[in-house]
Each structure stands twice: as C-alpha cells, then as structure tokens.
Design a protein around this motif. Structure first.
Motif, short mmCIF file in Angstrom:
data_model
loop_
_atom_site.label_atom_id
_atom_site.label_comp_id
_atom_site.label_asym_id
_atom_site.label_seq_id
_atom_site.Cartn_x
_atom_site.Cartn_y
_atom_site.Cartn_z
N VAL A 41 0.84 -1.20 0.00
CA VAL A 41 0.00 0.00 0.00
C VAL A 41 0.87 1.25 0.00
O VAL A 41 0.59 2.22 -0.71
CB VAL A 41 -0.97 0.00 1.20
CG1 VAL A 41 -1.73 1.32 1.30
CG2 VAL A 41 -1.96 -1.16 1.08
N THR A 42 1.96 1.24 0.76
CA THR A 42 2.87 2.38 0.79
C THR A 42 3.43 2.65 -0.60
O THR A 42 3.46 3.80 -1.05
CB THR A 42 4.02 2.13 1.78
OG1 THR A 42 3.48 1.99 3.09
CG2 THR A 42 5.01 3.29 1.77
N ARG A 43 3.85 1.61 -1.30
CA ARG A 43 4.37 1.81 -2.65
C ARG A 43 3.30 2.36 -3.59
O ARG A 43 3.57 3.21 -4.43
CB ARG A 43 4.91 0.50 -3.21
CG ARG A 43 6.22 0.12 -2.60
CD ARG A 43 6.80 -1.07 -3.28
NE ARG A 43 8.00 -1.49 -2.59
CZ ARG A 43 8.86 -2.34 -3.08
NH1 ARG A 43 8.67 -2.89 -4.26
NH2 ARG A 43 9.93 -2.67 -2.39
N GLN A 44 2.09 1.88 -3.43
CA GLN A 44 1.00 2.38 -4.25
C GLN A 44 0.76 3.86 -3.99
O GLN A 44 0.62 4.65 -4.91
CB GLN A 44 -0.27 1.57 -3.98
CG GLN A 44 -1.43 1.94 -4.86
CD GLN A 44 -2.65 1.07 -4.61
OE1 GLN A 44 -2.67 0.22 -3.73
NE2 GLN A 44 -3.68 1.29 -5.38
N LEU A 45 0.73 4.24 -2.71
CA LEU A 45 0.51 5.65 -2.36
C LEU A 45 1.62 6.54 -2.87
O LEU A 45 1.36 7.59 -3.48
CB LEU A 45 0.40 5.81 -0.84
CG LEU A 45 -0.84 5.27 -0.15
CD1 LEU A 45 -0.72 5.48 1.36
CD2 LEU A 45 -2.10 5.92 -0.68
N THR A 46 2.86 6.15 -2.62
CA THR A 46 3.99 7.02 -2.97
C THR A 46 4.19 7.13 -4.48
O THR A 46 4.57 8.20 -4.96
CB THR A 46 5.29 6.57 -2.28
OG1 THR A 46 5.59 5.22 -2.66
CG2 THR A 46 5.16 6.66 -0.77
N SER A 47 3.91 6.07 -5.21
CA SER A 47 4.08 6.14 -6.66
C SER A 47 3.08 7.11 -7.29
O SER A 47 3.37 7.70 -8.33
CB SER A 47 3.96 4.76 -7.30
OG SER A 47 2.63 4.28 -7.20
#
Length: 131
Positions: A16-22
């Motif tokens: 989820v963090t990668r999805q948000l930051t991307s």
C-alpha cells in the motif's frame, strides 16, 4: 484490485505504501494521499488531498477521522510529497503527524506510517521510529 507486482510483496502495508507514494512522486504541488486499511493491511478506501501549492497541503484531522470511521478502518497510512526535492519532514509535518496519530488512537485506529516523497527519495515516520 492490486496489481500483481504489488500483490507479490510479503508485507501488505509495504504494498500500500508503494501504491501511495508512486501516485505522488512526480507531482508539482503538494498532494497528500491516505489509505484506509483493515488490520491485515488490505486497503478499504483511499483519499487524495491536493493543495495547489508547492509547499503546503491542508490535512484536516476531522476529515481523516471521519473517513477512517466510514471505511471501518483499523489502520491508516498516509503519504505526501515535497515538490522541492527535500524528503526531510518539516516541523509542521511532525506536528500534524502527531495530531493525526493521537486523534486516530482515540478512535481505536492506528496510524501505521506517514511517508514523505521527494522524487525517488522517501522518508518514513515509522522507519525513523516516530510512529
């Protein structure tokens, strides 16, 4: 539904963090994104807050709390970008993170992380031991 690349990650919170930051890495104005998750890190819903300014975004604690309750979230994850290129948190970033975490805690919801994105660089409140 998560992409296969995200689904393969061992830690769903990291996915989820990668999805948000991307989503915000290349924005030219500050944008905050929130993921409302169950206790296992599965995303139940998302919210974006766009400021129109290069150096500030409003993060209304009340709105975040209302969304957490509406999604019946156990965990909230957030990220925002710094278009200036500096991933280090400002004093305001630290204060709003503290306020959001405290407000959510009263509701029985945990702020899992707040990640600051500056291009390809990331800074994590959780990684720094501040959450």
């Amino acid at each position: 539904m998560a992409s296969p690349a995200l689904a393969r990650l061992a830690d769903p919170f990291e996915a989820v963090t990668r999805q948000l930051t991307s989503q915000i890495a290349d924005e030219r104005v500050e944008v905050a994104v929130f993921a409302y998750c169950d206790g296992h890190g599965r995303a139940l819903g998302f919210r974006h807050a766009r400021s129109g300014l290069a150096d500030a975004v409003e993060l209304p604690v009340r709105r975040i709390a209302i969304d957490a309750l509406a999604f019946d979230a156990a965990v909230v994850m957030m990220a925002h970008n710094h278009p200036s290129g500096e991933a280090w948190p400002s004093r305001a970033d630290r204060e709003v993170t503290r306020r959001i975490a405290a407000a959510l805690r009263v509701l029985g919801v945990r702020l899992h992380d707040h990640v600051i994105v500056a291009g390809r660089r990331r800074w994590s409140f959780r990684g720094a031991g501040l959450l």
